[in-house]
Enzyme design. Structure first.
Site, PDB file in Angstrom:
ATOM      1  N   SER A   6       0.832  -1.207   0.000  1.00 30.63           N
ATOM      2  CA  SER A   6       0.000   0.000   0.000  1.00 30.63           C
ATOM      3  C   SER A   6       0.863   1.252   0.000  1.00 30.63           C
ATOM      4  O   SER A   6       1.969   1.257   0.551  1.00 30.63           O
ATOM      5  CB  SER A   6      -0.889   0.000   1.253  1.00 30.63           C
ATOM      6  OG  SER A   6      -1.517   1.257   1.441  1.00 30.63           O
ATOM      7  N   TYR A  59      -2.363  -0.232  10.014  1.00 31.30           N
ATOM      8  CA  TYR A  59      -2.548  -0.800   8.674  1.00 31.30           C
ATOM      9  C   TYR A  59      -1.269  -0.650   7.862  1.00 31.30           C
ATOM     10  O   TYR A  59      -0.779  -1.609   7.253  1.00 31.30           O
ATOM     11  CB  TYR A  59      -3.712  -0.096   7.970  1.00 31.30           C
ATOM     12  CG  TYR A  59      -3.828  -0.453   6.505  1.00 31.30           C
ATOM     13  CD1 TYR A  59      -4.240  -1.729   6.108  1.00 31.30           C
ATOM     14  CD2 TYR A  59      -3.514   0.477   5.514  1.00 31.30           C
ATOM     15  CE1 TYR A  59      -4.331  -2.057   4.767  1.00 31.30           C
ATOM     16  CE2 TYR A  59      -3.609   0.156   4.165  1.00 31.30           C
ATOM     17  CZ  TYR A  59      -4.028  -1.118   3.804  1.00 31.30           C
ATOM     18  OH  TYR A  59      -4.103  -1.450   2.468  1.00 31.30           O
TER      19      TYR A  59
END
Length: 337
Positions: A129, A154
């Site tokens: 990501s 995350y």
């Protein structure tokens, strides 16, 4: 080995689109997903219904945390390639439910790596990501940049995935490629993403929350561009860099068969401009509630895609205007027709 590919998270946004494209191209595709309720399970099952028409697509409900079922699947199917897209997504949700990210993104990915070690594959591609860039301010973000300051759990789990993949590439010679996605959007997207929730609120005459008073920038990347890049990377098996410099230690390369690529639009857009385009496509003005910066968020994302361009000639083809128009058209058809 047969030319068989496993796509984890096949009922998810990117997983669905990739499964459909590869099935249309006559790949032998196996998709797995745990169909969790982080967002609408109906949307996930409706995606799967779109895939049912392909005889060469086979779906199984399996959680990455279920090591026994995963290993049995690998032993039975003898996969050539793996694309791991299954993960607990969402920056803000990770603040409220941290353990879900450890269970899925760390333990689940560990099981994928172990399965690849015990049942060798030619290439493991996995989703990372843009959030790994965290507090970085130098732009555009490059794979050569240090990513040691994540802003959310995350992001930390995604960087951990990259480190775990490198370890297995080194120890067991498993070719791995990590893909740092930059704000993927488009039809059949995730309802937790801003463009999706904005569209819903605008069409229902409800207020949208605009964080950091709209002073954010994002490198929105259309789903078709993402999937096109993944498809072209599948058979581009990484090899170790014989000229890797131990002193400079560039994170973008390694002595192991390991690669990292940004996949972005290379054209960030201001949040308020994005909202204006969305309003125009919907034909209705948004009711805006301006709020301060949220915990875990970053001010701007901007992908340097030169490495991906060099590898596969990647150039994004979809402008934000066209991409949002396609999304809005899908949204109206899915929810109102």
């Amino acid at each position: 080995m047969s030319n068989k590919i496993l796509i984890t998270g096949a009922a998810g946004f990117v997983g669905f689109h990739l499964s459909r494209n590869l099935s249309e191209a006559n790949w032998d595709v196996v998709g797995i997903d745990n169909l969790n309720d982080y967002y609408s399970v109906k949307l996930k099952t409706d995606r799967l219904k779109q895939l049912e028409k392909f005889d060469n697509f086979n779906f199984l409900k399996i959680d990455l945390g279920d090591k026994k079922s995963l290993f049995e699947l690998f032993e039975k199917e003898e996969f050539t390639y793996i694309v791991n897209l299954a993960a607990q997504a969402g920056v803000r949700y990770s603040i409220q439910n941290p353990h879900a990210y450890i269970d899925s993104n760390i333990n689940g990915f560990m099981n994928i790596l172990e399965a690849c070690r015990n049942y060798p594959v030619e290439h493991l591609i996995y989703a990372s990501s843009s959030s790994v860039y965290g507090a970085n301010v130098k732009q555009p973000f490059s794979e050569s940049d240090n990513v040691d300051h994540p802003m959310s759990l995350y992001a930390a789990t995604k960087k951990s995935n990259e480190l775990m993949a490198h370890t297995y590439s080194n120890l067991y010679n498993i070719p791995t490629t990590g893909l740092r996605f930059f704000t993927v959007y488009g039809p059949w997207g995730r309802p937790d993403m801003a463009y999706f929730s904005f569209t819903k609120a605008i069409m229902e005459n409800k207020t949208i929350n605009v964080f950091n008073n709209g002073l954010l920038e994002r490198d929105f990347t259309y789903i078709d561009d993402i999937v096109d890049a993944i498809e072209k990377l599948i058979d581009k098996t990484p090899k170790g860099n014989e000229n890797w410099d131990k002193i400079k230690s560039d994170p973008a390369t390694s002595f192991a068969p390991y690669k990292i690529f940004n996949i972005g639009n290379n054209q960030p857009i201001k949040l308020m401009e994005f909202i204006t385009i969305l309003e125009n496509k919907i034909g209705q003005e948004a009711i805006k509630n301006y709020l301060p910066m949220q915990d875990g968020d970053v001010y701007s994302t901007y992908a340097d895609i030169s490495l991906l361009n060099k590898q596969i000639g990647f150039k994004p083809q979809t402008s934000i205007e066209i991409g949002l128009e396609k999304f809005v058209n899908w949204y109206k058809e899915y929810y109102f027709i």
